[in-house]
Design a protein around this motif. Structure first.
Motif, PDB file in Angstrom:
ATOM      1  N   ILE A  51      27.679 -22.428 -18.987  1.00  0.00           N
ATOM      2  CA  ILE A  51      26.314 -21.500 -19.444  1.00  0.00           C
ATOM      3  C   ILE A  51      25.908 -21.740 -20.826  1.00  0.00           C
ATOM      4  O   ILE A  51      24.569 -21.603 -20.911  1.00  0.00           O
ATOM      5  CB  ILE A  51      26.725 -20.018 -19.358  1.00  0.00           C
ATOM      6  CG1 ILE A  51      27.126 -19.845 -17.703  1.00  0.00           C
ATOM      7  CG2 ILE A  51      25.763 -19.261 -19.674  1.00  0.00           C
ATOM      8  CD1 ILE A  51      27.698 -18.441 -17.337  1.00  0.00           C
ATOM      9  N   GLU A  52      26.588 -21.876 -21.981  1.00  0.00           N
ATOM     10  CA  GLU A  52      26.190 -22.350 -23.150  1.00  0.00           C
ATOM     11  C   GLU A  52      26.734 -23.488 -23.735  1.00  0.00           C
ATOM     12  O   GLU A  52      27.580 -23.593 -24.729  1.00  0.00           O
ATOM     13  CB  GLU A  52      26.395 -20.864 -24.297  1.00  0.00           C
ATOM     14  CG  GLU A  52      26.049 -19.698 -23.979  1.00  0.00           C
ATOM     15  CD  GLU A  52      24.452 -19.665 -24.016  1.00  0.00           C
ATOM     16  OE1 GLU A  52      24.071 -20.425 -25.118  1.00  0.00           O
ATOM     17  OE2 GLU A  52      23.625 -19.127 -23.398  1.00  0.00           O
ATOM     18  N   GLY A  99      32.047 -20.652 -19.068  1.00  0.00           N
ATOM     19  CA  GLY A  99      31.521 -20.440 -20.560  1.00  0.00           C
ATOM     20  C   GLY A  99      30.768 -21.579 -21.224  1.00  0.00           C
ATOM     21  O   GLY A  99      29.440 -21.653 -21.639  1.00  0.00           O
ATOM     22  N   ARG A 100      31.488 -22.731 -20.984  1.00  0.00           N
ATOM     23  CA  ARG A 100      30.985 -24.015 -21.437  1.00  0.00           C
ATOM     24  C   ARG A 100      29.790 -24.411 -20.707  1.00  0.00           C
ATOM     25  O   ARG A 100      28.662 -24.988 -21.188  1.00  0.00           O
ATOM     26  CB  ARG A 100      32.009 -24.999 -21.382  1.00  0.00           C
ATOM     27  CG  ARG A 100      32.044 -26.523 -21.894  1.00  0.00           C
ATOM     28  CD  ARG A 100      30.772 -26.983 -22.402  1.00  0.00           C
ATOM     29  NE  ARG A 100      30.572 -28.241 -23.015  1.00  0.00           N
ATOM     30  CZ  ARG A 100      29.759 -29.356 -22.317  1.00  0.00           C
ATOM     31  NH1 ARG A 100      29.310 -29.009 -21.249  1.00  0.00           N
ATOM     32  NH2 ARG A 100      29.462 -30.469 -22.809  1.00  0.00           N
ATOM     33  N   GLU A 122      26.090 -31.634 -18.015  1.00  0.00           N
ATOM     34  CA  GLU A 122      27.030 -30.561 -18.562  1.00  0.00           C
ATOM     35  C   GLU A 122      27.448 -29.504 -17.425  1.00  0.00           C
ATOM     36  O   GLU A 122      28.694 -29.128 -17.359  1.00  0.00           O
ATOM     37  CB  GLU A 122      26.202 -29.565 -19.639  1.00  0.00           C
ATOM     38  CG  GLU A 122      26.280 -30.069 -20.794  1.00  0.00           C
ATOM     39  CD  GLU A 122      25.249 -31.182 -21.290  1.00  0.00           C
ATOM     40  OE1 GLU A 122      24.359 -31.319 -20.329  1.00  0.00           O
ATOM     41  OE2 GLU A 122      25.477 -31.747 -22.462  1.00  0.00           O
ATOM     42  N   VAL A 144      20.694 -25.557 -16.855  1.00  0.00           N
ATOM     43  CA  VAL A 144      21.769 -26.159 -17.630  1.00  0.00           C
ATOM     44  C   VAL A 144      21.373 -27.732 -17.220  1.00  0.00           C
ATOM     45  O   VAL A 144      21.289 -27.933 -16.065  1.00  0.00           O
ATOM     46  CB  VAL A 144      23.065 -25.789 -17.031  1.00  0.00           C
ATOM     47  CG1 VAL A 144      24.147 -26.573 -17.901  1.00  0.00           C
ATOM     48  CG2 VAL A 144      23.120 -24.359 -17.565  1.00  0.00           C
ATOM     49  N   ASP A 199      26.612 -24.183 -27.716  1.00  0.00           N
ATOM     50  CA  ASP A 199      27.210 -23.399 -28.614  1.00  0.00           C
ATOM     51  C   ASP A 199      28.681 -23.541 -28.365  1.00  0.00           C
ATOM     52  O   ASP A 199      29.428 -23.529 -29.642  1.00  0.00           O
ATOM     53  CB  ASP A 199      26.719 -21.684 -28.286  1.00  0.00           C
ATOM     54  CG  ASP A 199      25.571 -21.479 -28.352  1.00  0.00           C
ATOM     55  OD1 ASP A 199      24.809 -22.198 -29.196  1.00  0.00           O
ATOM     56  OD2 ASP A 199      24.948 -20.413 -27.955  1.00  0.00           O
ATOM     57  N   LEU A 200      29.248 -23.588 -27.450  1.00  0.00           N
ATOM     58  CA  LEU A 200      30.570 -23.834 -27.537  1.00  0.00           C
ATOM     59  C   LEU A 200      31.085 -25.227 -27.435  1.00  0.00           C
ATOM     60  O   LEU A 200      32.268 -25.549 -27.745  1.00  0.00           O
ATOM     61  CB  LEU A 200      31.046 -23.220 -26.110  1.00  0.00           C
ATOM     62  CG  LEU A 200      30.663 -21.597 -25.772  1.00  0.00           C
ATOM     63  CD1 LEU A 200      31.079 -21.118 -24.471  1.00  0.00           C
ATOM     64  CD2 LEU A 200      31.275 -20.729 -26.733  1.00  0.00           C
TER      65      LEU A 200
END
Length: 130
Positions: A63-64, A60-61, A22, A18, A67-68
């Motif tokens: 890790i992805e 979640g944000r 982020e 990552v 997308d999120l």
């Protein structure tokens, strides 16, 4: 809270690949949420367990991030900030009650207005992101 931040950011950067910005932004909110969660369990303030949502959204944000997007992060910030304000407000009332012999005045009004205004602006920004 700090241990979680110090450990989770390098793990996300080196093992999950990552980007640093982020990982740091998501884990700062995630670590704050985890700290509030631990405090809520230990002090039996079960209303602060809403930070589970904030923690899950920030993880979640992290890790992805593509997308999120930033919407999950804004929602997590709003939840953590409101919970942090509630926590600080209750501790401030307890402090003034113990130190000033029963005076239960809350946090000064200007702090409440600033926090409320910031939450509303974050909410509007989150709506614009949608």
């Amino acid at each position: 809270m700090w241990l979680h931040l110090i450990v989770s950011v390098p793990v996300l950067v080196f093992f999950v690949h990552v980007p640093l910005v982020e990982a740091l932004s998501s884990m700062a909110i995630g670590s704050l949420s985890l700290g509030i969660l631990v405090y809520s369990v230990l002090s039996r303030e079960y209303g602060l367990l809403v930070n589970i949502v904030s923690y899950v959204l920030s993880i979640g944000r992290a890790i992805e991030p593509a997308d999120l997007g930033y919407t999950f992060l804004v929602i997590a910030i709003i939840i953590s900030m409101a919970s942090g304000y509630m926590l600080i407000s209750s501790e401030y009332r307890r402090y003034t009650r113990e130190v000033y012999s029963g005076d239960e005045s809350g946090i000064p009004l200007w702090i409440t207005v600033c926090i409320g205004t910031t939450l509303v602006l974050l909410f509007i920004y989150g709506l614009r992101l949608l």
